[in-house]
Design a protein around this motif. Structure first.
Motif, mmCIF file in Angstrom:
data_model
loop_
_atom_site.group_PDB
_atom_site.id
_atom_site.type_symbol
_atom_site.label_atom_id
_atom_site.label_comp_id
_atom_site.label_asym_id
_atom_site.label_seq_id
_atom_site.Cartn_x
_atom_site.Cartn_y
_atom_site.Cartn_z
ATOM 1 N N GLU A 34 23.940 -6.783 -27.912
ATOM 2 C CA GLU A 34 24.323 -5.373 -27.796
ATOM 3 C C GLU A 34 25.776 -5.142 -28.164
ATOM 4 N N CYS A 66 17.550 -5.290 -29.094
ATOM 5 C CA CYS A 66 18.063 -6.590 -28.679
ATOM 6 C C CYS A 66 17.066 -7.238 -27.726
ATOM 7 N N ARG A 69 23.448 -5.119 -36.518
ATOM 8 C CA ARG A 69 22.006 -5.014 -36.298
ATOM 9 C C ARG A 69 21.555 -3.610 -36.686
ATOM 10 N N ARG A 121 25.181 -5.960 -32.697
ATOM 11 C CA ARG A 121 24.985 -4.544 -33.056
ATOM 12 C C ARG A 121 26.195 -3.983 -33.797
ATOM 13 N N ARG A 159 24.462 1.560 -30.618
ATOM 14 C CA ARG A 159 23.684 1.721 -31.840
ATOM 15 C C ARG A 159 24.463 2.590 -32.826
#
Length: 351
Positions: free
Chosen positions: A259, A346, A340, A263, A228
């Motif tokens: 992910e 996710c 993202r 992301r 993240r």
């Protein structure tokens, strides 16, 4: 352990004719030939020259500095792994370093302590003057050698500057099934059994060089939300056991892709840890035995996600250098890819 490895031997024999294009000439893999990257010119200043040397061994260099992940060159055969204790093959290590034109290396970052990642790291460091960065388990493998090399403990969350390179370390999750998931708590004397090479901690590495961001993620698994807020241009994506994990947990591949790729906003994905590491590097690369997941099935899974995301997929040649950022208009995605948002989860991920 012996029973498991005998099963792998049988599977390897069944897939022995399946070879990678660009690293081999088998016609059954012709569909993938166009994916193999090539360097178009000598590297100008400001680029990173990258070489793939099987499994998750990746060499990155500029005009002054080289860094390496893992450095696994011995690649003992399956029968040897099943029946004998393992130790580095210095001849194979030196041959690989010569092919890679890597007489000096500044740093080796080890993904985890299974033998297919950590067996050779200390010996490669001895040959090249490198510092080994790894978990305490990895450092205990190096500490068991009859010589000393510089060692640095990494635990995740830190960043290591190596001249023009900056390497951010992330704690990662090993792919499933997880074998030998314990720790090495004392110096490991070699030779040792494959089962003695316990995983320790697993890591992924974000290598930043100027504006270029390369994420190296050796194991096909993830911790929800681990990237993240992280942005990457290129992801070297571990694929071993990806297809089998998708069979066991439908939707896993989509979550994994989300992910690692959605992301981070990466526009290029390069599969790694797909090759049969029981085959020495003086032979062409070929996919892992089928019980780790069919190479065709794995490529189909990631191609499906790439098409939906507007992301390019390519394969690295063996030992041949490729310069990043790539000057190849065919790699421009048709659909703009945006990272993202930090608050977005996710699929079936809670992070």
């Amino acid at each position: 352990m012996i029973g498991v490895l005998r099963g792998l031997i049988a599977a390897a024999a069944a897939s022995a004719a399946t070879l990678l294009p660009g690293c081999a000439s088998d016609s059954s893999m012709s569909a993938y030939r166009s994916l193999v990257l090539k360097s178009l010119s000598p590297p100008p200043e400001g680029v990173v020259r990258v070489r793939f040397m099987g499994t998750s061994t990746i060499l990155l260099e500029d005009q002054q500095t080289r860094i390496l992940t893992d450095g696994f060159f011995t690649r003992p055969s399956l029968p040897k792994v099943a029946t004998e204790m393992l130790e580095p093959d210095i001849g194979r290590i030196r041959d690989a370093l010569q092919r890679a034109e890597a007489d000096r290396i500044a740093a080796i970052f080890v993904a985890h302590s299974h033998y297919d990642h950590a067996l050779d790291s200390a010996d490669v460091a001895k040959e090249t003057g490198a510092t080994v960065y790894g978990s305490q388990s990895t450092l205990n493998i190096a500490a068991g050698r009859p010589f000393k090399v510089p060692l640095e403990l990494i635990e995740g969350g830190g960043e290591v500057p190596v001249n023009g390179f900056h390497v951010k370390v992330f704690r990662a999750e090993h792919s499933s099934p997880q074998r030998y998931s314990g720790s090495i708590t004392a110096p490991l004397k070699l030779p040792a059994w494959a089962s003695d090479f316990q995983e320790g901690a697993s890591f992924s590495f974000l290598v930043t060089y100027g504006n270029l961001r390369i994420l190296i993620h050796p194991s096909a698994n993830f911790i929800a939300g681990m990237f993240r807020g992280v942005e990457a241009d290129v992801v070297f994506l571990g694929t071993a056991y990806l297809a089998t994990q998708e069979d066991d947990r439908p939707g896993f591949a989509k979550a994994y892709w989300c992910e690692l790729v959605e992301r981070t906003g990466a526009k290029l994905v390069i599969p790694i840890h797909w090759d049969d590491f029981f085959v020495p590097l003086d032979q062409p690369l070929r996919p892992l035995p089928r019980n780790t997941g069919s190479f065709d099935e794995t490529m189909a899974l990631i191609h499906k996600e790439a098409a939906a995301s507007g992301v390019a997929i390519r394969l690295m040649p063996l030992f041949d250098p490729v310069d990043f950022p790539l000057q190849d208009p065919s790699l421009t995605p048709d659909t703009p890819v945006r990272p993202r948002k930090a608050g977005d989860a996710c699929p079936w991920a809670k992070g």
